[in-house]
Write a protein that holds these residues in place. Structure first.
Motif, PDB file in Angstrom:
ATOM      1  N   THR A 128     -20.930 144.255 106.544  1.00 36.91           N
ATOM      2  CA  THR A 128     -20.905 144.977 105.272  1.00 36.91           C
ATOM      3  C   THR A 128     -20.608 146.435 105.565  1.00 36.91           C
ATOM      4  O   THR A 128     -21.157 146.986 106.526  1.00 36.91           O
ATOM      5  CB  THR A 128     -22.236 144.832 104.503  1.00 36.91           C
ATOM      6  OG1 THR A 128     -22.133 145.525 103.250  1.00 36.91           O
ATOM      7  CG2 THR A 128     -23.423 145.418 105.252  1.00 36.91           C
ATOM      8  N   PRO A 129     -19.711 147.065 104.782  1.00 35.17           N
ATOM      9  CA  PRO A 129     -18.848 146.459 103.770  1.00 35.17           C
ATOM     10  C   PRO A 129     -17.663 145.742 104.420  1.00 35.17           C
ATOM     11  O   PRO A 129     -17.390 145.922 105.602  1.00 35.17           O
ATOM     12  CB  PRO A 129     -18.374 147.652 102.955  1.00 35.17           C
ATOM     13  CG  PRO A 129     -18.394 148.788 103.930  1.00 35.17           C
ATOM     14  CD  PRO A 129     -19.535 148.538 104.866  1.00 35.17           C
ATOM     15  N   VAL A 146     -30.180 145.646 102.985  1.00 31.93           N
ATOM     16  CA  VAL A 146     -30.261 144.835 101.772  1.00 31.93           C
ATOM     17  C   VAL A 146     -29.598 143.479 102.016  1.00 31.93           C
ATOM     18  O   VAL A 146     -30.156 142.425 101.689  1.00 31.93           O
ATOM     19  CB  VAL A 146     -29.600 145.558 100.584  1.00 31.93           C
ATOM     20  CG1 VAL A 146     -29.571 144.658  99.352  1.00 31.93           C
ATOM     21  CG2 VAL A 146     -30.336 146.860 100.280  1.00 31.93           C
ATOM     22  N   LEU A 147     -28.409 143.493 102.597  1.00 25.83           N
ATOM     23  CA  LEU A 147     -27.690 142.248 102.853  1.00 25.83           C
ATOM     24  C   LEU A 147     -28.511 141.291 103.703  1.00 25.83           C
ATOM     25  O   LEU A 147     -28.566 140.089 103.424  1.00 25.83           O
ATOM     26  CB  LEU A 147     -26.359 142.558 103.545  1.00 25.83           C
ATOM     27  CG  LEU A 147     -25.512 141.345 103.928  1.00 25.83           C
ATOM     28  CD1 LEU A 147     -24.911 140.703 102.698  1.00 25.83           C
ATOM     29  CD2 LEU A 147     -24.417 141.733 104.923  1.00 25.83           C
ATOM     30  N   GLY A 174     -19.973 148.002  98.678  1.00 24.36           N
ATOM     31  CA  GLY A 174     -20.828 146.913  99.140  1.00 24.36           C
ATOM     32  C   GLY A 174     -22.277 147.339  99.302  1.00 24.36           C
ATOM     33  O   GLY A 174     -22.638 148.504  99.119  1.00 24.36           O
ATOM     34  N   VAL A 175     -23.113 146.381  99.681  1.00 32.10           N
ATOM     35  CA  VAL A 175     -24.542 146.649  99.822  1.00 32.10           C
ATOM     36  C   VAL A 175     -24.838 147.194 101.214  1.00 32.10           C
ATOM     37  O   VAL A 175     -24.062 146.994 102.161  1.00 32.10           O
ATOM     38  CB  VAL A 175     -25.368 145.365  99.575  1.00 32.10           C
ATOM     39  CG1 VAL A 175     -25.131 144.845  98.177  1.00 32.10           C
ATOM     40  CG2 VAL A 175     -25.031 144.292 100.604  1.00 32.10           C
ATOM     41  N   ASN A 178     -20.347 151.332 108.598  1.00 32.44           N
ATOM     42  CA  ASN A 178     -21.628 151.190 109.288  1.00 32.44           C
ATOM     43  C   ASN A 178     -21.383 151.194 110.797  1.00 32.44           C
ATOM     44  O   ASN A 178     -20.765 152.099 111.312  1.00 32.44           O
ATOM     45  CB  ASN A 178     -22.387 149.955 108.801  1.00 32.44           C
ATOM     46  CG  ASN A 178     -22.915 150.144 107.391  1.00 32.44           C
ATOM     47  OD1 ASN A 178     -23.582 151.144 107.116  1.00 32.44           O
ATOM     48  ND2 ASN A 178     -22.604 149.223 106.490  1.00 32.44           N
ATOM     49  N   TRP A 179     -21.830 150.143 111.541  1.00 31.20           N
ATOM     50  CA  TRP A 179     -21.640 150.137 112.991  1.00 31.20           C
ATOM     51  C   TRP A 179     -20.157 150.127 113.352  1.00 31.20           C
ATOM     52  O   TRP A 179     -19.762 150.671 114.382  1.00 31.20           O
ATOM     53  CB  TRP A 179     -22.330 148.909 113.587  1.00 31.20           C
ATOM     54  CG  TRP A 179     -22.238 148.812 115.070  1.00 31.20           C
ATOM     55  CD1 TRP A 179     -23.118 149.309 115.987  1.00 31.20           C
ATOM     56  CD2 TRP A 179     -21.184 148.197 115.833  1.00 31.20           C
ATOM     57  NE1 TRP A 179     -22.685 149.041 117.265  1.00 31.20           N
ATOM     58  CE2 TRP A 179     -21.504 148.358 117.197  1.00 31.20           C
ATOM     59  CE3 TRP A 179     -20.009 147.531 115.502  1.00 31.20           C
ATOM     60  CZ2 TRP A 179     -20.697 147.869 118.224  1.00 31.20           C
ATOM     61  CZ3 TRP A 179     -19.194 147.052 116.507  1.00 31.20           C
ATOM     62  CH2 TRP A 179     -19.541 147.217 117.860  1.00 31.20           C
TER      63      TRP A 179
END
Length: 526
Positions: free
Chosen positions: A387-388, A416-417, A411-412, A349-350
């Motif tokens: 996440t993740p 969602v997390l 992972g989500v 992600n980031w």
């Protein structure tokens, strides 16, 4: 007409009653200012009404924006919004939001918020403007009633103990505090200009600069969001303490010793670069305006001091994905941003790459550089959205990073997390556990002969820590040379990887001078 006016007055009441931070409905207080303003609106005639209504609308809109900005900065950075120095938060906040939930969702959220705010302002203007259309007797009765209620409430507030009534004058106090804070911010910037021009290490330089570190690589490792809560909050402490103990035991077996303590970061929740600037400049850098002033000065960074003493200075910054012109102030010999680290795996992600990959590249730099290296890095696997969560893989399998692809897609999703604060906290703890494990494994494999300074940049946001967390962050100094650790006697550091709960807390801005003086001169600490 009565419905129109009632809508405006109720909306004005809601705006004025906004609390300093989100909380239970039962904590709300009726703003006494509402009585006085409504009374004035009903009694003023002609052009005076239009001017007063415009001022009320502007005041209501501006205080709403400031209140909501306070909510955001308190949640993210554990402090109120400062309009004088917080310009950069808008940009930083956008990058974090878009990196967490994606550009499309971020645009939708921002656009919806702007449209909703404009609609509320228009409805408020529509309702308040209807006051002038009320019948004369109705206006007079409403004005007298509200002014009388305002007078009684004001007298009661003056005579009765605080918090005994469901009425308050908090809005007036809030406006006054914001005005005073703005004046203080301007004054603080002027004072900082004098601070940055003074440097005790330049005005009274130590003899034999950094001589105790001759022959050692020196690594300054910032761990994102690694705060005191990770060690002492019951939500995270068992896992973190177990990991710190395991790292301590593993490094002790290969002769690497540790001393640990606390530093007080100037920030919480975010704006890591301000903590970096504080640690490296020896000045309190707690807002962007101070940071920009620092970068325009000739004040020497800790990196520059090492460079002047014969070290090759390197920055390894996996979070830097855009041009970084301010890096010139630090005086690095080499800068490796995200693209320079040649990570070919998927991002988390980031987070551009897992910490283990960053640390592998640092190990390779140490192995290929014959000159002693002073290297600064900022690890980011423990950065939101958590996440993740990466896991450690065998070092020899890392290659160009594709080995992490399966982890990066596990992972989500962040959106969602973040619907579940408990899961956010759980993942935060896991990310800190991973970062500490990665640093320990790195020192064992690549940096047994180095001096490694591991420090948290700041505490995570209040969502993770709760509202009463300190700004303390852990400090670990690792080396196989006990003479270096002896020079830190008097700092309140304790042997091992777990800082003492009652140990003194050193302001982060004090580290630069104290460390340089301790590591300079003859055989004894200074």
């Amino acid at each position: 007409m009565a419905l129109r006016v009632g809508l405006g007055l109720v909306l004005l009441l809601v705006v004025f009653a906004l609390p300093p931070r989100p909380g239970p409905i039962g904590d709300l207080r009726f703003p006494v200012e509402w009585f006085w303003i409504v009374g004035a609106l009903t009694l003023v005639r002609g052009r005076g009404f239009g001017l007063l209504a415009a001022l009320v609308l502007a005041f209501a809109a501006s205080t709403t924006v400031l209140r909501l900005a306070d909510w955001g900065t308190i949640a993210a950075f554990s402090r109120p919004f400062d309009p004088v120095v917080d310009r950069s938060i808008l940009v930083a906040g956008w990058h974090l939001l878009s990196g967490t939930i994606g550009n499309g969702a971020a645009f939708a959220a921002l656009g919806s918020a702007v449209v909703l705010f404009l609609c509320l302002v228009l409805i408020l203007a529509y309702g308040l403007s209807g006051v002038r259309r009320l019948a004369g007797r109705t206006r007079a009765a409403l004005g007298i009633a509200t002014l009388a209620a305002g007078a009684l409430a004001t007298i009661a507030l003056a005579l009765m103990p605080a918090d005994t009534l469901s009425v308050s004058a908090a809005l007036s106090a809030y406006a006054g505090e914001k005005f005073a804070a703005a004046r203080q911010s301007y004054a603080a910037q002027a004072a900082f200009a004098r601070e940055v021009a003074s440097d005790p290490l330049r005005d009274a330089p130590p003899e034999r600069l950094l001589a105790a570190l001759d022959g050692h690589d020196v690594l300054l490792v910032f761990v994102e969001s690694y705060g005191r809560s990770a060690i002492e909050n019951p939500l995270f402490a068992p896992r973190t303490l177990a990991r710190l103990g395991a790292v301590e035991a593993d490094l002790a077996r290969v002769g690497v010793l540790a001393r640990s303590g606390w530093l007080r970061s100037p920030v919480a929740g975010g704006q890591s670069w301000l903590a970096h600037g504080t640690m490296l400049s020896g000045l309190t850098i707690d807002n962007q305006t101070r940071y920009e002033s620092l970068l325009q000065s000739d004040h020497e960074s800790l990196n520059a001091l090492f460079r002047g003493a014969g070290w090759r200075t390197v920055a390894v910054m996996p979070a830097i994905t855009m041009p970084w012109p301010e890096a010139g102030w630090f005086r690095y010999d080499e800068i490796l941003a995200a693209k320079d680290l040649d990570y070919r795996g998927r991002p988390f992600n980031w987070v551009t790459m897992p910490d283990q990959f960053t640390l592998l590249r640092i190990g390779e730099i140490l192995q290929r550089t014959s000159q002693p290296v002073m290297l600064q890095t900022a690890l980011i696997s423990s950065h939101a959205p958590w996440t993740p969560i990466p896991t450690i893989v065998p070092w020899e399998t890392i290659g160009d990073g594709h080995v992490f692809d399966a982890q990066a897609t596990s992972g989500v999703a962040p959106e969602v997390l973040w619907r579940d604060p408990q899961r956010v906290r759980e993942n935060y703890g896991l990310s800190i556990d991973y970062a500490i494990e990665a640093v320990g494994a790195f020192v064992d494999r690549f940096a047994r002969d180095a001096v490694v300074i591991v420090v948290g940049d700041h505490q995570p946001a209040e969502l993770v820590t709760g509202p009463d967390a300190t700004r303390d962050v852990p400090l670990h100094i690792l080396t196989a040379d006990p003479r270096i650790l002896d020079r830190l006697d008097g700092w309140g550091l304790v042997p091992g990887m777990v800082p003492g709960p009652a140990a003194p807390v050193l302001p982060m801005q004090d580290f630069r001078e104290r460390f340089v003086r301790a590591m300079s001169g003859g055989d004894h600490a200074s």
